[in-house]
Design an enzyme around this catalytic site. Sequence first.
Site, PDB file in Angstrom:
ATOM      1  N   SER A   1      88.213  40.170  22.413  1.00  0.00           N
ATOM      2  CA  SER A   1      86.947  39.433  22.545  1.00  0.00           C
ATOM      3  C   SER A   1      86.723  38.832  23.926  1.00  0.00           C
ATOM      4  O   SER A   1      85.579  38.583  24.299  1.00  0.00           O
ATOM      5  CB  SER A   1      86.887  38.310  21.514  1.00  0.00           C
ATOM      6  OG  SER A   1      87.981  37.433  21.691  1.00  0.00           O
TER       7      SER A   1
ATOM      8  N   ASP B   1      83.494  28.141  21.411  1.00  0.00           N
ATOM      9  CA  ASP B   1      83.866  27.944  20.000  1.00  0.00           C
ATOM     10  C   ASP B   1      85.342  27.562  19.963  1.00  0.00           C
ATOM     11  O   ASP B   1      85.915  27.221  21.004  1.00  0.00           O
ATOM     12  CB  ASP B   1      83.504  29.171  19.139  1.00  0.00           C
ATOM     13  CG  ASP B   1      84.242  30.437  19.541  1.00  0.00           C
ATOM     14  OD1 ASP B   1      85.292  30.342  20.214  1.00  0.00           O
ATOM     15  OD2 ASP B   1      83.770  31.542  19.186  1.00  0.00           O
TER      16      ASP B   1
ATOM     17  N   HIS C   1      87.105  30.662  22.088  1.00  0.00           N
ATOM     18  CA  HIS C   1      86.614  31.334  23.299  1.00  0.00           C
ATOM     19  C   HIS C   1      86.021  30.391  24.340  1.00  0.00           C
ATOM     20  O   HIS C   1      85.285  29.471  23.992  1.00  0.00           O
ATOM     21  CB  HIS C   1      85.550  32.364  22.897  1.00  0.00           C
ATOM     22  CG  HIS C   1      86.061  33.363  21.911  1.00  0.00           C
ATOM     23  ND1 HIS C   1      85.760  33.303  20.574  1.00  0.00           N
ATOM     24  CD2 HIS C   1      86.881  34.418  22.068  1.00  0.00           C
ATOM     25  CE1 HIS C   1      86.364  34.308  19.943  1.00  0.00           C
ATOM     26  NE2 HIS C   1      87.059  35.003  20.827  1.00  0.00           N
TER      27      HIS C   1
END
Length: 364
Positions: A43, A338, A341
Site C-alpha cells: 500500500s 489512517d 499509512h
Amino acid sequence: MIASDKHSLPFLLQLFILCLLCFIARVEPATKNVSALYVFGDSTVDPGNNNYIDSVFKGNFPPYGRDFANQVPTGRFTNGKLATDFIASYVGLKQENLPPYLYPILSNEELMTGVSFASAGSGFDPLTPTLSNVIPLSKQLEYFKDCKKRLESVLGKQGTENHMEKAVFLISAGTNDFVLNYFTLPIRRKSYTLFNYQHFLTQQVQEFIQGLWEEGARKIAVSGLPPMGCLPMMITFNPNNTYLERGCIDKYSSISRDFNLMLQQELHLMQLNSSYYGAKIYYIDIYEPLTDMIQGHGRLEFEDVDSGCCGTGYIEATFLCNKLSYVCPDPSKYVFWDSIHPTEKAYHNLFMSARSTIDFIINN
Ligand SMILES: *[C@@H]1O[C@H](CO)[C@@H](O)[C@H](O)[C@H]1NC(C)=O
Ligand SMILES: *[C@@H]1O[C@H](CO)[C@@H](O)[C@H](O)[C@H]1NC(C)=O
Ligand SMILES: *[C@@H]1O[C@H](CO)[C@@H](O)[C@H](O)[C@H]1NC(C)=O
C-alpha cells in the site's frame, strides 16, 4: 552612467537571473536521465491496483484522496499523493501521478514512462498476500513481463532492452509480513524464529530482484521498513500502553532496525555478486526520516505523530476509514493519515529525504 528604465530590473540582477536560467537549462537533461519508473510492493506504493481486484483492502472511497483536486479517491491509501508520485514528476517522467498498472485504459506512452504494479496488503512472504486476497509479488512480476511484451511491440526487442537499462525499479514492502502475518497469526511463528523469518524475507527480496534482473532491470532500489512500533495501530494494540500514553513501542521498531540491517547486507552481497552483472542495487532508508518526523527533533513540524487523521486515529484503516469517519481539519499537521499509512505531507518529506539517492541512481 547606467540609465535604467524604472520598469526593468537592475542590470546585475538581470544578469544573475539569466545565468540562473542557463544553469537550470544545463542541469535539466541530467535530471531526466531515466527512461521509466516501475514500482512493486504494498500500500505504500499502490496507486489503486486493488480497485480492480476482489479484496477488502481498498482505499477508493472518501475520505481517501481528500486533498486531490475534486477530492477524488484513487485507491491510494492516503489523503493525496504517494512518495512515488512525487518521484515520478521530480525526474520528469510524469506530469501528474504514477498510474496503477491495472487501470484498464493505459496508453503505451504511460507504460513506457512508468507504472506501479503494487498491491495494498502484499508482502515479501508469499503467505501475506493470501491473507487479504491481494496481488503477490510473483504476480506483480508476471504483470511486468506482460507490460514488457507490449513495449517490445512498440520499441522492438533491442529498444526495450535499452529502455529497461535506463529505467528505475523500486520495491517497497515488508511491513505487512510482520503486522498482518508474523505478529498476528501463529502459522509462521510456529516454524520460524524471528531471526529465521527475517532471513527468509531477505531471501524473498533476493529472488524478486533476481527475477527483475532476468527481465533486464539494472537500476533497482529497495526501501527498508518504517519504525513499526510507531504505527498508530501498533501503539493501540500494545497491551502495555495505557490509553493516555501513546509512545512508540521499541520492541517492534527494533525488529525493523534488525531487518533493515539484514536487508542492506543482502543488497550489498548482490551488488558484489557477478551473477547480477551490470546491476546497481540501492537501499532507501525510510526509518530515520519517519523517526525524525515523529520525534520532531525540535522542529515541531507535526502536531500529531501517534494517531491517524481519519476517525479516532487509533484503529481505522481501509474500510474502517470511510465516508462516515471524522476527518481532522488539517492532515498536513499529522504524520499519519489512517492508523497505518502516512499523510501526503509525510510522503512528501520521505521523497525529499530520498532525493539525493534518487539523483545518484538516475545519473549512475
Ligand atoms: C546518463 O546515464 C548513463 C548511465 O546510465 C551515464 O553513462 C551518463 O553519463 C548519464 N548522462 C548524464 C547526462 O548524466
Ligand atoms: C509488555 O511488558 C512486559 C513486561 O514489562 C514485557 O515482557 C513485554 O515484552 C511487553 N510487551 C510489549 C508488546 O512491549
Ligand atoms: C551469487 O548469486 C548466485 C545466484 O543467486 C548464487 O548462487 C551464489 O551463491 C552467489 N554468490 C555469492 C558469493 O554470494
